[in-house]
Design an enzyme around this catalytic site. Structure first.
Site, PDB file in Angstrom:
ATOM      1  N   ARG A   1     -13.734   2.702  -1.697  1.00 59.58           N
ATOM      2  CA  ARG A   1     -13.986   2.716  -3.295  1.00 59.58           C
ATOM      3  C   ARG A   1     -14.845   2.256  -4.406  1.00 59.58           C
ATOM      4  O   ARG A   1     -15.733   2.805  -4.465  1.00 59.58           O
ATOM      5  CB  ARG A   1     -12.836   3.921  -3.771  1.00 59.58           C
ATOM      6  CG  ARG A   1     -12.783   4.271  -2.139  1.00 59.58           C
ATOM      7  CD  ARG A   1     -11.341   4.916  -2.467  1.00 59.58           C
ATOM      8  NE  ARG A   1     -10.736   5.599  -4.089  1.00 59.58           N
ATOM      9  CZ  ARG A   1     -10.642   6.630  -4.225  1.00 59.58           C
ATOM     10  NH1 ARG A   1     -10.791   7.656  -2.796  1.00 59.58           N
ATOM     11  NH2 ARG A   1     -10.051   7.431  -5.624  1.00 59.58           N
TER      12      ARG A   1
ATOM     13  N   ARG B   1     -12.762  -9.485  -5.260  1.00 56.38           N
ATOM     14  CA  ARG B   1     -11.807  -9.295  -4.648  1.00 56.38           C
ATOM     15  C   ARG B   1     -11.049  -9.630  -3.517  1.00 56.38           C
ATOM     16  O   ARG B   1     -11.910 -10.286  -2.552  1.00 56.38           O
ATOM     17  CB  ARG B   1     -12.012  -7.711  -4.206  1.00 56.38           C
ATOM     18  CG  ARG B   1     -10.994  -6.946  -4.314  1.00 56.38           C
ATOM     19  CD  ARG B   1     -10.939  -5.522  -3.382  1.00 56.38           C
ATOM     20  NE  ARG B   1      -9.739  -4.705  -3.035  1.00 56.38           N
ATOM     21  CZ  ARG B   1      -8.943  -3.498  -3.981  1.00 56.38           C
ATOM     22  NH1 ARG B   1     -10.273  -3.227  -4.965  1.00 56.38           N
ATOM     23  NH2 ARG B   1      -8.668  -3.182  -3.465  1.00 56.38           N
TER      24      ARG B   1
ATOM     25  N   HIS C   1      -5.674  -5.424 -11.818  1.00 58.89           N
ATOM     26  CA  HIS C   1      -7.446  -4.600 -11.214  1.00 58.89           C
ATOM     27  C   HIS C   1      -8.299  -4.546 -12.029  1.00 58.89           C
ATOM     28  O   HIS C   1      -7.881  -3.291 -13.220  1.00 58.89           O
ATOM     29  CB  HIS C   1      -7.012  -3.707 -10.101  1.00 58.89           C
ATOM     30  CG  HIS C   1      -8.321  -3.061  -9.426  1.00 58.89           C
ATOM     31  ND1 HIS C   1      -9.392  -3.451  -9.683  1.00 58.89           N
ATOM     32  CD2 HIS C   1      -8.472  -2.223  -8.234  1.00 58.89           C
ATOM     33  CE1 HIS C   1     -10.700  -2.592  -8.999  1.00 58.89           C
ATOM     34  NE2 HIS C   1      -9.300  -1.923  -8.379  1.00 58.89           N
TER      35      HIS C   1
END
Length: 317
Positions: free
Chosen positions: A60, A110, A138
């Site tokens: 996502r 990430r 995040h």
């Protein structure tokens, strides 16, 4: 306006001022319109090369960043670490320096280690954007949650937001707490004691012991998934028991004193932390969160590249 408005990198919301967070949200607002066009593209980052460097799986977030980059007309490269030199033992810095030798402009990273984005940003000249690092932050998820709440309520100041679930393992919770409290929202957390950090009150939040308390108190619930992949045994008795005690159900919401907005950063464990009729029901703003994610990431990429908040003028619109 240069990238100094945000600094070189976006590693979290904790270091940002309230004005910097507002700048990102305000810049994201007109970018939403780009995604509604027949041709979903503006030339704002034409000629820039952005590498998406994902050491953890996240379909996502990676796709959302990729959409944002392509809608700004940037050239994008996705580097999956499985099967790459990283899998053969190459270090994070070596990987980034090799990429930088190819004259890239930005890295979206990430990584499973907290602090990896900051570590990288201090060692390369390219802009670094944190797409999630360990249990730290995040930031773009926090920003898109805030934009969704601002769209729904018209304000963030004075809003009561309860973050429910696995706070201990959640970088999303930390970014939301930092961002919301800086903009004047009241934040509470709710979950089993085993899934709350020991020092959580030091972050300026209220602790609500029962989901019923959170529903009675809040204007909005941000429901976090149980991060089972980060847990060893013993955090919760069972998924069924967690749903019985802390699950967000339509029966519980029916007793709320006001109409709540329901957020979830995804992916959802339906029937565990949130029931399907809630996730798909009238309270839910989960799909607007996804739409806002692209706009927020467009804004962050654009501002770090030195773009003016009035991007339409710069793009010749």
């Amino acid at each position: 306006m240069t990238s100094a408005a945000l600094g070189k990198d976006l590693v979290g919301l904790e270091p940002l001022t309230a004005d910097q967070i507002r700048l990102i949200l305000d810049t994201a607002e007109p970018f939403k319109e780009v995604s509604e066009r027949p041709i979903k593209k503006v030339p704002a980052l034409r000629g820039k090369t952005i590498v998406n460097l994902f050491f953890e799986n996240s379909t996502r977030t990676r796709i959302s960043f990729e959409f944002a980059e392509k809608r700004l007309s940037a050239d994008t490269v996705n580097v999956a670490t499985s099967g790459s030199s990283v899998a053969k033992g190459e270090t994070l810095v070596d990987t980034a320096r090799n990429l930088e030798a190819m004259r890239i402009d930005m890295v979206v990273i990430r990584h499973g280690a907290s602090g990896a984005a900051r570590f990288l940003g201090e060692r390369i000249r390219s802009n670094v954007i944190n797409a999630g690092d360990g249990k730290h932050e995040h930031p773009t998820q926090g920003l898109l949650d805030m934009l969704t709440l601002r769209d729904r309520f018209g304000r963030l100041e004075g809003l009561k937001v309860a973050i429910v679930g696995d706070i201990l393992h959640s970088r999303v919770a930390r970014s939301n707490i930092w961002g919301l409290t800086k903009l004047g929202a009241e934040v509470a957390v709710c979950g089993p004691p085993s899934l709350l950090p020991r020092n959580v009150r030091d972050l300026g939040v209220t602790v609500l012991p029962r989901i019923e308390d959170a529903i009675a108190w809040a204007d909005a619930l941000n429901v976090l998934r149980l991060q089972l992949e980060r847990m060893q045994a013993g955090f919760i008795p069972s998924l069924r028991e967690y749903n019985r005690v802390f699950g967000v159900t339509s029966e519980r919401l029916a007793r709320a004193p006001r109409e709540l907005a329901i957020l979830h950063p995804g992916p959802m464990n339906r029937g565990v932390e949130i029931d399907s009729d809630v996730a798909d029901g009238p309270h839910s703003v989960i799909l607007p969160q996804v739409t806002n994610g692209v706009a927020v990431r467009m804004a962050v990429l654009y501002l770090l590249a030195g773009g003016s908040p009035d991007w339409r003028t710069e793009a010749g619109e």
